[in-house]
Design a protein around this motif. Sequence first.
Motif, PDB file in Angstrom:
ATOM      1  N   ASP A 284       0.822  -1.203   0.000  1.00  0.00           N
ATOM      2  CA  ASP A 284       0.000   0.000   0.000  1.00  0.00           C
ATOM      3  C   ASP A 284       0.859   1.257   0.000  1.00  0.00           C
ATOM      4  O   ASP A 284       0.574   2.214  -0.733  1.00  0.00           O
ATOM      5  N   LEU A 285       1.906   1.275   0.820  1.00  0.00           N
ATOM      6  CA  LEU A 285       2.779   2.447   0.856  1.00  0.00           C
ATOM      7  C   LEU A 285       3.537   2.611  -0.459  1.00  0.00           C
ATOM      8  O   LEU A 285       3.745   3.738  -0.926  1.00  0.00           O
ATOM      9  N   LYS A 286       3.968   1.496  -1.036  1.00  0.00           N
ATOM     10  CA  LYS A 286       4.699   1.589  -2.309  1.00  0.00           C
ATOM     11  C   LYS A 286       3.799   2.124  -3.417  1.00  0.00           C
ATOM     12  O   LYS A 286       4.229   2.957  -4.232  1.00  0.00           O
ATOM     13  N   ASN A 287       2.547   1.668  -3.453  1.00  0.00           N
ATOM     14  CA  ASN A 287       1.608   2.187  -4.450  1.00  0.00           C
ATOM     15  C   ASN A 287       1.320   3.667  -4.218  1.00  0.00           C
ATOM     16  O   ASN A 287       1.194   4.451  -5.180  1.00  0.00           O
ATOM     17  N   LEU A 288       1.214   4.065  -2.946  1.00  0.00           N
ATOM     18  CA  LEU A 288       0.969   5.476  -2.643  1.00  0.00           C
ATOM     19  C   LEU A 288       2.156   6.336  -3.055  1.00  0.00           C
ATOM     20  O   LEU A 288       1.976   7.434  -3.617  1.00  0.00           O
ATOM     21  N   GLU A 289       3.365   5.860  -2.807  1.00  0.00           N
ATOM     22  CA  GLU A 289       4.552   6.620  -3.197  1.00  0.00           C
ATOM     23  C   GLU A 289       4.647   6.755  -4.714  1.00  0.00           C
ATOM     24  O   GLU A 289       5.018   7.809  -5.239  1.00  0.00           O
ATOM     25  N   ALA A 290       4.281   5.687  -5.432  1.00  0.00           N
ATOM     26  CA  ALA A 290       4.285   5.759  -6.895  1.00  0.00           C
ATOM     27  C   ALA A 290       3.218   6.737  -7.402  1.00  0.00           C
ATOM     28  O   ALA A 290       3.447   7.471  -8.377  1.00  0.00           O
ATOM     29  N   GLU A 291       2.071   6.762  -6.741  1.00  0.00           N
ATOM     30  CA  GLU A 291       1.016   7.695  -7.143  1.00  0.00           C
ATOM     31  C   GLU A 291       1.436   9.144  -6.926  1.00  0.00           C
ATOM     32  O   GLU A 291       1.165  10.009  -7.762  1.00  0.00           O
ATOM     33  N   VAL A 292       2.121   9.408  -5.808  1.00  0.00           N
ATOM     34  CA  VAL A 292       2.576  10.773  -5.541  1.00  0.00           C
ATOM     35  C   VAL A 292       3.677  11.173  -6.522  1.00  0.00           C
ATOM     36  O   VAL A 292       3.680  12.287  -7.054  1.00  0.00           O
ATOM     37  N   SER A 293       4.607  10.267  -6.780  1.00  0.00           N
ATOM     38  CA  SER A 293       5.726  10.596  -7.672  1.00  0.00           C
ATOM     39  C   SER A 293       5.262  10.841  -9.106  1.00  0.00           C
ATOM     40  O   SER A 293       5.854  11.661  -9.819  1.00  0.00           O
ATOM     41  N   SER A 294       4.208  10.141  -9.535  1.00  0.00           N
ATOM     42  CA  SER A 294       3.730  10.277 -10.920  1.00  0.00           C
ATOM     43  C   SER A 294       2.558  11.248 -11.053  1.00  0.00           C
ATOM     44  O   SER A 294       1.938  11.295 -12.113  1.00  0.00           O
ATOM     45  N   PHE A 295       2.253  12.006 -10.004  1.00  0.00           N
ATOM     46  CA  PHE A 295       1.102  12.908 -10.054  1.00  0.00           C
ATOM     47  C   PHE A 295       1.363  14.043 -11.045  1.00  0.00           C
ATOM     48  O   PHE A 295       2.439  14.643 -11.063  1.00  0.00           O
ATOM     49  N   GLU A 296       0.362  14.319 -11.866  1.00  0.00           N
ATOM     50  CA  GLU A 296       0.421  15.412 -12.823  1.00  0.00           C
ATOM     51  C   GLU A 296      -0.860  16.232 -12.706  1.00  0.00           C
ATOM     52  O   GLU A 296      -1.955  15.675 -12.636  1.00  0.00           O
ATOM     53  N   ASP A 297      -0.693  17.538 -12.687  1.00  0.00           N
ATOM     54  CA  ASP A 297      -1.844  18.440 -12.576  1.00  0.00           C
ATOM     55  C   ASP A 297      -2.484  18.629 -13.950  1.00  0.00           C
ATOM     56  O   ASP A 297      -1.791  18.816 -14.954  1.00  0.00           O
TER      57      ASP A 297
END
Length: 433
Positions: A284-297
């Motif tokens: 869960d933490l790894k998926n969350l970190e990937a989501e934050v790192s790949s976030f685009e506005d």
Amino acid sequence: MPRDDDDSGTTFLNKELEASLARNNALEKENQELKQEVARLKAQISSLKAHDNERKSMLWKKLQSSFDNSNADAKQQKPTNTVRTPEPNLAVENLCPRSDSPESAPRKERPARIPKPPPRPTTATPPSLKEVNGNKVPLAPPPPRPPPLPSKLLAGSKAVRRVPEVMEFYRSLTRRDPQVERANPVGIPTVGNSRNMIGEIENRSSHLMAIKSDVETQGEFINSLTREVEAAAYTEISDVEAFVKWLDEELSYLVDERAVLKHFPKWPERKADALREAAFSYRDLKNLEAEVSSFEDNTKQPLTQSLRRIQALQDRVERSVANMEKMRDGASKRYKEFQIPWEWMLNTGLIGQIKISSTKLAKKYMKRIIKEMQSIECSQEDNLMLQGVRFAFRVHQFAGGFDVDTMHAFEELKRVGTGSNKQQHAVNTIQEC
């Protein structure tokens, strides 16, 4: 004398007021902790439900494939060149009982399953014994793992450092209006109540018969899994994740995992639960970190909707990190007991990576506000700049600093905001400090 009485009464009332305020602050803090605990439990319930549904679907697929394979074997065994009377196919009769004698129909039984070998760890542990002239001699113990890097060194390697200008500028803006700190212009919806659990699909008596059949026929299969779980010892959390995936696939062969395993007292339930907890928390933490790192506005979205997305993601990050830090002490002791990696829970591991990645959200947040401030009337610049500085201050305190790109975005926000006449008094306030 009357004046002394008034002074003593005023002092007493002031002390009572201070004590009441202190109690109020303590109750508010306890309320916030209870809310976070409720949110954490709801998230765990949702995760367990999703895992349960996934395992149920996997179980039905395996049952269907077993049924198809049994039918295929029966068709292949029909043609024979011998004259002797063919023996009845028990698997087919069990899967398709005769309708003319329901009372004497045989109980459904499945063949004993042979487990697949578990995945090999990426860092193989050397054997404890070696043969010298036909005799087994114990090897020297492997060297200990190097200690994790200090949090300061990790932060320096990622170029994240404290920026006092963020705190000073934030306090200079909020000092003018004490009510601003209480405002929350962008909110997120509360987690809804979880849905009720799905009822049993099959008839209870059939379900109990299937459980009894697994207990009688799958004993060696479960004993083999017991040995694998007891011998599991890893140094990398990714190996634990792969092992748990393999274990869940094997246990999905059982009709009801909990109901069957409780008949086997040697099953290491505490270690299996600890392995699953570590694997799921890391995933869960790894998926969350990937989501934050790949976030685009998405610049096509309205400003309010875009800022709400960023703040909602930051809320999830802070809740996940806070929950992990709460359970870290107790979980690390259990993980050490069962030889499960636990260093990833420290600030020098995955937790630190998530905090550093959150600075990207602050940069996206400030960039969007800067773009909006440069395209609207000056009457709204004050609120927008304050909103951007407040979010930047929040991420700065959470991550322990800013990287170079986020620091440049903050300086640009400060320059654009203080460049107008309406923000000149904010600059004077900072200079007076």
